[in-house]
Design an enzyme around this catalytic site. Structure first.
Site, PDB file in Angstrom:
ATOM      1  N   LYS A 184      52.027  36.312  39.619  1.00  0.00           N
ATOM      2  CA  LYS A 184      51.900  37.350  38.593  1.00  0.00           C
ATOM      3  C   LYS A 184      53.279  37.795  38.117  1.00  0.00           C
ATOM      4  CE  LYS A 184      49.581  41.828  37.871  1.00  0.00           C
ATOM      5  NZ  LYS A 184      48.862  42.939  38.557  1.00  0.00           N
ATOM      6  N   SER A 191      44.780  44.164  36.219  1.00  0.00           N
ATOM      7  CA  SER A 191      45.878  43.686  35.385  1.00  0.00           C
ATOM      8  C   SER A 191      46.291  42.246  35.693  1.00  0.00           C
ATOM      9  CB  SER A 191      47.096  44.608  35.544  1.00  0.00           C
ATOM     10  OG  SER A 191      47.565  44.613  36.883  1.00  0.00           O
ATOM     11  N   SER A 208      43.586  45.656  40.545  1.00  0.00           N
ATOM     12  CA  SER A 208      44.175  44.627  39.682  1.00  0.00           C
ATOM     13  C   SER A 208      44.024  43.199  40.184  1.00  0.00           C
ATOM     14  CB  SER A 208      45.657  44.920  39.439  1.00  0.00           C
ATOM     15  OG  SER A 208      45.800  46.039  38.603  1.00  0.00           O
TER      16      SER A 208
END
Length: 608
Positions: free
Chosen positions: A205, A281, A305
């Site tokens: 990420k 996210s 997330s």
């Protein structure tokens, strides 16, 4: 003048008198011009404060934070009582080499039959390639890491040409990927692979450091004010196992959203339905895994997330206990609710990656006193007996409070199967003060985000953030020091409620999200959107694991009537990762036959 509310001590609450209340969010859904106008208003000196204050009052936040007397002292970080040792587990050495821990975890997995796995089981309509499939293919010279790398590069080139942009990765270097794959291929040719993870492709990420890539956090500017000179701790551990990193995955800007919308670079699409969000996210990591391009990815989870996008994309997302993994080298490495954890297509792959990255920082070992890390021993028949003794806590009114009954019905079916096939006991529970829990989490993560970003915002970079991030920042910056302390007093109360529940049950079960993947409004692609009703549904069951630091996992259990994935969430006791991993593995096996191939899927192992 508002009336003061005096709360009784948490231990004196009468649970029989607790009434479940649906969360009612009062906030506008905005995209395009109206979103820009709203941001201009809330950032204006006087009127902005009035608008934010009105929204907080309408959502009962002001009364909760300013007019409530709470008898409990604040808890500024999760504090856990001593825990009973888990049964049927194998302890791993968090001070040892990551590759040695992975080897221990590998021996705890069920027997592997390469013939059945690589040629496909007749009873299954679709299954993802597992890490052990890749490892066998490499060792048998059916494929090499370099061959797989070329397939991945071709697939990513296909994505890069899509209009409008919908990138899976925000930073990608084909030459760097080929170099890593060539080094792994050479190790296999010489008969010296480092571990079962050697040659396995993993995405990181964009808020976790991974050299030589920048960490932008989904922004257009973060890499200009913060350079990356070394890997994050978790990335370094994976690298020492021979993992190949394909690049930095797309995300909702600064992790401040649950949909994965990112107008800066383009919004990643759900592999099961390209007109829908992935969830956020960690949008890119979940979509990459669901698309078959990677066996696993690393994400961060401060408010669902990892679990939200994993649920919406039909993969497995694992949030560890707060402090179980070292978050050093992530943009969010100073908060009290965030962790780094794995996303993978199967539970066994989550176990392998988790065993590599686990290990608390020195500071967390001193203040959190973690129990020794362990993995479930799934290699022996006795593992099933351990399942039979599990008590699963279910708060029915909360469980059923979802956007579509497809979700609660499917999750209920799985609980029935667990009870019927494994003898798990379903225990009715009550969780008081859910509204207080949500508010405490919002103030905690919001204040910590504002504290982290304020220097950059004051330096002129705040106006470069997306409009929905700026909306969130306007709210976060309105929280006072007393609001933050009040939220931590609530954290102690909520922790007490959950520790009492865990005296009666071993795991709390909920749907992962209150809705399946929402549609992407075309007007949201250019400038983003704010839709707090959608956010509330996506975060409906998420909060406890973050505010209290509890371990939790999302496991895919089926699909709604539109063919969109549904996830079941398991929340465990502090440091009880092995127990929820064992249960997740059993659930995965029960739901295996219903697995569907995503609309956007790449077979990078057998690709011609």
């Amino acid at each position: 003048m508002a009336k003061k509310r005096v709360m009784v001590p948490a231990e004196n609450i009468d649970l029989s008198a607790v009434k479940y209340q649906q969360e009612e969010i009062k906030a506008p859904h905005l995209t395009g011009f109206f979103l820009k106008l709203f941001v201009w208003i809330v950032e204006a000196p006087i009127i902005g404060s009035l608008i934010i204050s009105l929204l907080k009052k309408q959502n009962k936040m002001t009364q909760l934070l300013r007019n409530t007397v709470i008898p409990e002292a604040p808890m500024f970080k999760p504090e856990f009582p001593p825990q009973e040792p888990e049964t049927g587990v194998v302890v791993v050495d968090e001070d040892g080499k990551p590759e040695d821990r992975v080897e221990v975890a590998l021996k705890c997995l069920p027997n592997y039959d390469p013939g059945t796995c690589l040629n496909g089981e007749a009873s299954l309509s679709f299954r993802y390639w597992k890490i052990r499939d890749y490892a066998y293919a490499y060792r048998s010279k059916i494929a090499t890491p370099s061959m797989v790398a070329e397939h991945i590069i071709s697939a990513l080139e296909e994505f890069s040409n899509k209009k409008p942009p919908q990138p899976l990765l925000l930073s990608f270097d084909a030459k760097e990927l080929r170099n890593q794959a060539a080094a792994s291929t050479k190790r296999f040719e010489e008969g010296n692979p480092i571990s079962i993870l050697d040659g396995i492709f993993v995405a990181i990420k964009d808020d976790i450091d991974c050299c030589p890539h920048p960490s932008k956090g989904g922004t257009t500017w973060m890499h200009e004010v913060r350079t990356v000179s070394r890997d994050a701790v978790c990335v370094s551990k994976l690298r020492s196992c021979g993992v190949i990193f394909i690049g930095k995955a797309n995300m909702h800007e600064m992790g401040m959203g649950t949909t994965g919308n990112n107008p800066n670079y383009g919004t990643t699409r759900n592999p099961h339905a390209p007109d829908r969000y992935t969830g956020g996210s960690s949008s890119g990591p979940a979509a990459i895994v669901a698309s078959g391009l990677c066996s696993a990815a690393l994400g961060t989870d401060g408010g669902g997330s990892i679990r939200i996008p994993s649920s919406l994309c039909g993969v497995v997302g694992f949030k560890t206990t707060y402090g179980r993994t070292d978050i050093g080298g992530a943009l969010c490495d100073s908060g009290t609710v965030e962790i780094i954890g794995p996303i993978a297509s199967t539970v066994e792959d989550v176990i392998l990656v988790y065993s590599a990255i686990l290990g608390a920082s020195l500071a967390d070992r001193i203040c959190l006193k973690p129990s020794p890390p362990s993995v479930p021993d799934l290699s022996v028949y006795e593992s099933l007996n351990v399942l039979g003794s599990l008590r699963l806590g279910k708060y029915t009114e909360w469980f059923n409070d979802v956007h579509s009954t497809d979700i609660s019905d499917k999750c209920e079916d799985v609980l029935s199967l667990l009870s019927k096939n494994h003898g798990c006991e379903i225990v009715e529970i009550v969780i008081p003060e859910l509204h207080e829990m949500r508010t405490a989490h919002l103030v905690s993560i919001g204040s910590e985000c504002a504290s982290s970003l304020s220097p950059d915002c004051e330096d002129g970079n705040g106006v470069k953030l997306t409009y929905d991030t700026r909306t969130s920042m306007a709210l976060f910056q309105s929280f006072s020091a007393s609001d933050y302390v009040t939220a931590q007093c609530f954290r102690r109360r909520i922790m007490y409620h959950h520790m009492e529940i865990f005296k009666k049950v071993d795991v709390i079960v909920t749907p992962t999200t209150g809705m399946t993947a929402p549609k992407i409004p075309p007007s949201a692609l250019k400038d983003g959107e704010t839709d707090m009703q959608v956010t509330a549904f996506l975060m409906q069951f998420i909060i406890a694991a973050n505010l209290l630091g509890l371990p939790a996992i999302s496991v895919p259990v089926g699909y709604d009537k539109q063919g969109l994935p549904i996830g079941l969430q398991l929340i465990g006791r502090p440091w009880g990762e092995a127990s929820i991993l064992r249960l997740a593995s059993a659930i995965e096996e029960l739901c295996m036959k219903s697995k569907k191939r995503p609309a956007s899927y790449f077979d990078v192992l057998k690709s011609n």
